[in-house]
Design an enzyme around this catalytic site. Structure first.
Site, PDB file in Angstrom:
ATOM      1  N   ALA A  76       0.863  -1.180   0.000  1.00 44.63           N
ATOM      2  CA  ALA A  76       0.000   0.000   0.000  1.00 44.63           C
ATOM      3  C   ALA A  76       0.899   1.229   0.000  1.00 44.63           C
ATOM      4  O   ALA A  76       2.070   1.141   0.365  1.00 44.63           O
ATOM      5  CB  ALA A  76      -0.861  -0.013   1.252  1.00 44.63           C
TER       6      ALA A  76
ATOM      7  N   GLY B 163       0.572  -5.164   0.571  1.00 43.23           N
ATOM      8  CA  GLY B 163      -0.552  -5.180  -0.364  1.00 43.23           C
ATOM      9  C   GLY B 163      -0.167  -5.770  -1.718  1.00 43.23           C
ATOM     10  O   GLY B 163      -1.020  -6.318  -2.430  1.00 43.23           O
TER      11      GLY B 163
ATOM     12  N   GLU C 155      -0.404  -9.387  -1.303  1.00 41.48           N
ATOM     13  CA  GLU C 155      -1.835  -9.715  -1.147  1.00 41.48           C
ATOM     14  C   GLU C 155      -2.536  -9.727  -2.503  1.00 41.48           C
ATOM     15  O   GLU C 155      -3.383 -10.575  -2.770  1.00 41.48           O
ATOM     16  CB  GLU C 155      -2.492  -8.696  -0.210  1.00 41.48           C
ATOM     17  CG  GLU C 155      -1.964  -8.843   1.209  1.00 41.48           C
ATOM     18  CD  GLU C 155      -2.557  -7.828   2.163  1.00 41.48           C
ATOM     19  OE1 GLU C 155      -2.359  -6.614   1.928  1.00 41.48           O
ATOM     20  OE2 GLU C 155      -3.227  -8.232   3.125  1.00 41.48           O
TER      21      GLU C 155
ATOM     22  N   GLU D 211       4.040  -5.753   7.139  1.00 40.53           N
ATOM     23  CA  GLU D 211       3.204  -4.758   7.820  1.00 40.53           C
ATOM     24  C   GLU D 211       3.520  -4.591   9.298  1.00 40.53           C
ATOM     25  O   GLU D 211       3.459  -3.476   9.823  1.00 40.53           O
ATOM     26  CB  GLU D 211       1.717  -5.108   7.637  1.00 40.53           C
ATOM     27  CG  GLU D 211       1.160  -4.779   6.258  1.00 40.53           C
ATOM     28  CD  GLU D 211       1.354  -5.884   5.229  1.00 40.53           C
ATOM     29  OE1 GLU D 211       2.195  -6.773   5.454  1.00 40.53           O
ATOM     30  OE2 GLU D 211       0.668  -5.856   4.190  1.00 40.53           O
TER      31      GLU D 211
HETATM   32  C1  3H9 Z   1       0.606  -2.466   3.284  1.00 34.72           C
HETATM   33  O1  3H9 Z   1       0.859  -2.884   2.195  1.00 34.72           O
HETATM   34  C2  3H9 Z   1      -0.683  -2.615   3.966  1.00 34.72           C
HETATM   35  C3  3H9 Z   1      -1.639  -3.515   3.230  1.00 34.72           C
HETATM   36  O2  3H9 Z   1      -1.690  -4.792   3.822  1.00 34.72           O
HETATM   37  C4  3H9 Z   1      -2.965  -2.842   3.394  1.00 34.72           C
HETATM   38  C5  3H9 Z   1      -3.913  -3.180   2.369  1.00 34.72           C
HETATM   39  C6  3H9 Z   1      -5.284  -2.590   2.649  1.00 34.72           C
HETATM   40  N1  3H9 Z   1       4.637   3.431   0.001  1.00 34.72           N
HETATM   41  O3  3H9 Z   1      13.450   1.817   0.461  1.00 34.72           O
HETATM   42  P1  3H9 Z   1      13.831   2.568  -0.761  1.00 34.72           P
HETATM   43  C7  3H9 Z   1       9.398   4.835  -1.287  1.00 34.72           C
HETATM   44  S1  3H9 Z   1       1.738  -1.574   4.173  1.00 34.72           S
HETATM   45  C8  3H9 Z   1       5.122   4.642  -0.323  1.00 34.72           C
HETATM   46  O4  3H9 Z   1      14.874   3.604  -0.648  1.00 34.72           O
HETATM   47  P2  3H9 Z   1      14.910   0.140  -1.864  1.00 34.72           P
HETATM   48  C9  3H9 Z   1      10.428   5.243  -0.275  1.00 34.72           C
HETATM   49  O5  3H9 Z   1       9.891   6.141   0.664  1.00 34.72           O
HETATM   50  C10 3H9 Z   1       3.139  -1.494   3.125  1.00 34.72           C
HETATM   51  N2  3H9 Z   1       6.413   4.874  -0.613  1.00 34.72           N
HETATM   52  O6  3H9 Z   1      14.231   1.580  -1.941  1.00 34.72           O
HETATM   53  C11 3H9 Z   1      11.476   5.863  -1.167  1.00 34.72           C
HETATM   54  O7  3H9 Z   1      11.017   7.164  -1.518  1.00 34.72           O
HETATM   55  P3  3H9 Z   1      12.036   8.362  -1.660  1.00 34.72           P
HETATM   56  C12 3H9 Z   1       3.904  -2.751   3.135  1.00 34.72           C
HETATM   57  C13 3H9 Z   1       7.237   3.830  -0.575  1.00 34.72           C
HETATM   58  O8  3H9 Z   1      15.139  -0.284  -3.249  1.00 34.72           O
HETATM   59  C14 3H9 Z   1      11.415   5.017  -2.429  1.00 34.72           C
HETATM   60  O9  3H9 Z   1      10.150   4.371  -2.393  1.00 34.72           O
HETATM   61  N3  3H9 Z   1       5.092  -2.596   2.367  1.00 34.72           N
HETATM   62  C15 3H9 Z   1       6.801   2.551  -0.234  1.00 34.72           C
HETATM   63  O10 3H9 Z   1      16.058   0.158  -0.916  1.00 34.72           O
HETATM   64  C16 3H9 Z   1      12.496   3.988  -2.518  1.00 34.72           C
HETATM   65  O11 3H9 Z   1      12.495   3.191  -1.328  1.00 34.72           O
HETATM   66  C17 3H9 Z   1       6.255  -2.201   2.904  1.00 34.72           C
HETATM   67  O12 3H9 Z   1       6.348  -1.980   4.099  1.00 34.72           O
HETATM   68  C18 3H9 Z   1       5.435   2.368   0.052  1.00 34.72           C
HETATM   69  N4  3H9 Z   1       4.939   1.154   0.357  1.00 34.72           N
HETATM   70  O13 3H9 Z   1      13.841  -0.804  -1.186  1.00 34.72           O
HETATM   71  C19 3H9 Z   1       7.403  -2.096   1.955  1.00 34.72           C
HETATM   72  N5  3H9 Z   1       7.853   1.700  -0.256  1.00 34.72           N
HETATM   73  O14 3H9 Z   1      12.985   7.927  -2.741  1.00 34.72           O
HETATM   74  C20 3H9 Z   1       8.219  -0.905   2.274  1.00 34.72           C
HETATM   75  C21 3H9 Z   1       8.915   2.447  -0.618  1.00 34.72           C
HETATM   76  O15 3H9 Z   1      11.181   9.515  -1.962  1.00 34.72           O
HETATM   77  N6  3H9 Z   1       9.281  -0.687   1.326  1.00 34.72           N
HETATM   78  N7  3H9 Z   1       8.546   3.724  -0.823  1.00 34.72           N
HETATM   79  O16 3H9 Z   1      12.703   8.448  -0.314  1.00 34.72           O
HETATM   80  C22 3H9 Z   1      10.449  -1.340   1.364  1.00 34.72           C
HETATM   81  O17 3H9 Z   1      10.658  -2.246   2.142  1.00 34.72           O
HETATM   82  C23 3H9 Z   1      11.519  -0.888   0.420  1.00 34.72           C
HETATM   83  O18 3H9 Z   1      11.210   0.425   0.049  1.00 34.72           O
HETATM   84  C24 3H9 Z   1      11.664  -1.752  -0.854  1.00 34.72           C
HETATM   85  C25 3H9 Z   1      12.655  -1.049  -1.825  1.00 34.72           C
HETATM   86  C26 3H9 Z   1      12.230  -3.114  -0.469  1.00 34.72           C
HETATM   87  C27 3H9 Z   1      10.370  -1.903  -1.557  1.00 34.72           C
END
Ligand code: 3H9
Length: 687
Positions: A62, A101, A104, A124
């Site tokens: 999400a 998400g 999911e 999450e």
């Molecule tokens: C969820 O899904 C709830 C559902 O169950 C609900 C359904 C109803 N959203 O980490 P990076 C941005 S909760 C918005 O440096 P990497 C991040 O801020 C979510 N922005 O890259 C950054 O922005 P900026 C569950 C996001 O390659 C840029 O992307 N998911 C999100 O080292 C690059 O990120 C997570 O918790 C997001 N979801 O790693 C996953 N994710 O460049 C969280 C990232 O402006 N994300 N951004 O600073 C991660 O673990 C890592 O970002 C990922 C990439 C592994 C994806």
């Protein structure tokens, strides 16, 4: 701009989500995705659909910016329900990371095809919530309750191969293009008339109730204070009920946690981590440095742990030690450590051997010549480290990064031992280095921007959390720790017992109290450092050391340890030594309330951090929070010391510091100018 495109590959519709950087399921994406899916299903020429993503990754979840705010449908769960209703095969084509998400969404597809290096997870809980798009109900139906519990309560990802073995993905793409593989898969499903695999229609395999009670016990031990993991167990337990009932339970918990305080705090931690990777004065276009070979000097606990970090991501590393017996001891310890972490990560014996095979032992410094990065991890002695760097200057190839893993020595003095100080940097790993995520990247005056950038990139590649700090004494973490330790010593003098202090801090949320932690690490190293520097502000710690009580290694410290036990018990002898110190200093002991103990140990951290921020040693309050959460056990759900101070209210922290400074006669507790300024402006550290 977010876009969801519908293209046709013959009779297969390819729905491509394109929402850089990580294809988060924002409101706009959800609306467009639901629409494209509807179009594909309504189109008579379409026989099957593939959901794929543009850019570097499948949907990473999400949109975290939107969570916790008013949102409107379709929600991820609605799209999952729409997929459940699809009568044509839908296949997810997963590359990069399918998270939250995103996973999911993939779980609601009929099949999943993954790239060989794809990773999947429901992280999450790390944000203080649980999956809210049906993940807690579909994952147990796909992989069984045990693995689902592990994945959902721990929040860690698994690789494509493990996902295949668990039944989470149906095929690993052999060709480079996972999308093409998914299209071929969908065609096979159509041609061979496979019945659609809807996870919602599957029953969850039998799961004994001990599985859940064991998970709860484990969480209470490892994730104490966090609400989401325990709630996640409740949600997974509900998957044993009919699907819609379980889903309702998930929704209720998801909504409750989204409104709770831990979500806001952990979201702050998430964004602080992203921010930490951005260093304001580094040019964006620095050429990346290729790192294909590493060397580590010193095969002690730290050196061995650091070598493992390289091997774990496939970088060959030469582990160099001057003494043969020490090298053999180091290698044996390294194998033991790795075997135990391999068990935790379910690594196969073959994978373990492959990784250990990447560590090449050597007795000659000259074998560091081929390395692109050399990390020195010898004994904490400045002259010794300078000697190593003088030798490395002769041996290392031009352009190699020369890093020291010192935890408090002067990185500039070490750099000055070489003719190439621009290539020298501090990489302060925390112990055990192969497990702890934090690395303080210590930037000395002359360190080249390209070396800083390359070090950050390298640490991220090692799956570490690099935080850039200045080369001041103790950097950020240990400099702050010094303030807390001094205050902890004073608490004992003033009347608290080691147990009082440790209990208060454990109740606050630290995994261990400061004295139990010092007993574990050993009292002698800082004692020697204090003696060398003429520091006399730790009379209790000094008295314990003078009595030969160095902590667990000698069986006595602040506590007493029975042979073979790591659990300290209160020791009347320690109490007597503390009491002697009080008498000598003429202090009449007073009882000290737990709340006061917490203030006296947390506020000095905040005050010192404010000074470090002002001096530019720490770049941002968020960096300080990350360092203390990931290096010193500060409870993540409290957001780190700076976030916590803002929650309390900086004005009241300032007032308490002022009061303590007067009461205790301690100049270090006089509120830092930055705090005074912020309070005057009506601001906290963050707002
Ligand atoms: C969820 O899904 C709830 C559902 O169950 C609900 C359904 C109803 N959203 O980490 P990076 C941005 S909760 C918005 O440096 P990497 C991040 O801020 C979510 N922005 O890259 C950054 O922005 P900026 C569950 C996001 O390659 C840029 O992307 N998911 C999100 O080292 C690059 O990120 C997570 O918790 C997001 N979801 O790693 C996953 N994710 O460049 C969280 C990232 O402006 N994300 N951004 O600073 C991660 O673990 C890592 O970002 C990922 C990439 C592994 C994806």
């Amino acid at each position: 701009m977010a876009e969801v495109r519908l293209e046709h590959a013959g009779d297969v519709a390819v729905i491509e989500i394109d929402n850089p950087p990580v294809n988060a399921l924002s409101q706009a994406v959800r609306v467009a995705l639901a629409a494209r899916l509807g179009e594909a299903m309504a189109d008579g020429t379409v026989k099957a659909a593939v959901i794929a993503c543009a850019g570097r990754t499948f949907v990473a979840g999400a949109d975290i910016n939107e969570l916790g705010k008013p949102r409107s449908p379709p929600f991820t769960g609605d799209i999952a329900a729409q997929l459940d209703g699809c009568t044509k095969p839908v296949v997810a084509a997963i590359h990069g990371t399918a998270l939250g998400g995103g996973l999911e969404l993939a779980l609601a597809c009929h099949w999943r095809v993954a790239a060989p290096d794809a990773r999947l997870g429901l992280p999450e809980v790390k944000l203080g919530i649980i999956p809210g798009g049906g993940g807690t109900q579909r994952l147990p139906r796909a992989v069984g309750v045990k693995l689902a519990l592990d994945m959902i309560t721990g929040g860690d990802m698994i690789g494509a191969q493990a996902a295949l073995e668990a039944g989470l993905v149906d095929e690993i793409a052999t060709r480079a293009d996972v999308r093409a593989a998914a299209i071929a898969f969908a065609r096979r499903a159509v041609a061979e008339k496979w019945p659609l695999k809807r996870l919602r229609d599957r029953a969850v395999e039998f799961a004994p109730s001990e599985l859940f009670s064991r998970a709860r016990t484990e969480i209470a031990r490892r994730q104490r204070g966090l609400e989401a993991p325990l709630k996640a167990v409740d949600a997974v337990a509900a998957s044993l009920k009919p699907f819609d009932d379980g889903l309702k339970r998930e929704q209720a918990i998801f909504a409750e946690l989204q409104r709770g305080p831990q979500f806001g705090t952990l979201r702050h931690v998430f964004f602080a981590e992203r921010e930490a990777a951005k260093i304001p004065d580094l040019p964006a276009d620095l050429p990346p440095r290729e790192i294909t070979q590493a060397a580590v000097i010193g095969a002690g606990t730290m050196g061995g742990g650091i070598a493992l970090c390289f091997a774990a991501v496939g970088i060959p590393v030469t582990l160099i030690e001057a003494d043969k017996a020490a090298l053999e001891r180091g290698l044996a310890a390294l194998r033991r450590n790795y075997e135990s972490s391999a068990r935790r990560q379910n690594l196969s014996a073959a994978e373990l051997d492959k990784r250990l095979g990447l560590v090449k032992p050597s007795l000659q410094l000259a074998h560091a010549a081929a390395a692109d990065v050399i990390v020195e991890a010898v004994f904490e002695d400045l002259a010794l480290k300078q000697r190593v760097f003088r030798d490395l200057d002769r041996i290392a190839k031009p352009g190699a990064i020369l890093a020291t893993n010192t935890s408090y020595q002067d990185v500039e003095a070490i750099a000055a031992a070489t003719a190439r100080p621009a290539d020298v940097i501090g990489l302060h790993f925390f112990s055990p280095a192969h497990i702890m995520r934090l690395v303080e990247v210590v930037r000395a005056k002359e360190t080249a921007p390209a070396v800083v950038a390359a070090s950050i990139a390298l640490m991220r590649r090692l799956r570490k959390l690099p935080v850039v700090v200045g080369a001041a004494p103790g950097f950020v973490g240990n400099r702050m720790l010094f303030e807390r330790s001094r205050e902890a010593d004073r608490l004992l003098r003033d009347g608290a017992s080691p147990q009082d202090v440790d209990r208060a801090m454990v109740e606050f949320g630290f995994p261990m109290g400061p004295f139990a932690a010092t007993d574990l690490a050993g009292l002698d190293i800082s004692w020697r450092m204090r003696k060398a520097r003429g520091i006399v502000e730790f009379p209790v710690a000094d008295a314990l050391c003078e009595a030969g009580r160095f902590g667990q290694k000698t069986g006595t410290g602040y506590y007493r340890y029975e042979a073979g036990s790591r659990q300290g018990v209160p020791d009347p002898e320690a109490d007597r030594i503390i009491s002697d110190v009080r008498n000598r200093l003429g202090v009449a002991p007073q009882p000290i309330a737990a709340a006061v103990i917490v203030e006296r140990l947390i506020y000095p951290l905040v005050n010192q951090a404010a000074r470090l921020l002002e001096a530019g040693v720490a770049l941002r309050p968020g960096d300080v929070d990350l360092i203390w959460i990931n290096g010193y056990g500060f409870p993540a759900w409290r957001g780190g010391p700076m976030f916590y101070a803002d929650q309390i209210g900086l004005e009241s922290v300032r007032d308490r510091l002022g009061h303590l400074a007067r009461e205790l006669g301690e100049p270090a507790l006089v509120p830092a100018p930055l705090i005074e300024r912020r309070v005057k402006e009506g601001r906290g550290f963050y707002a």
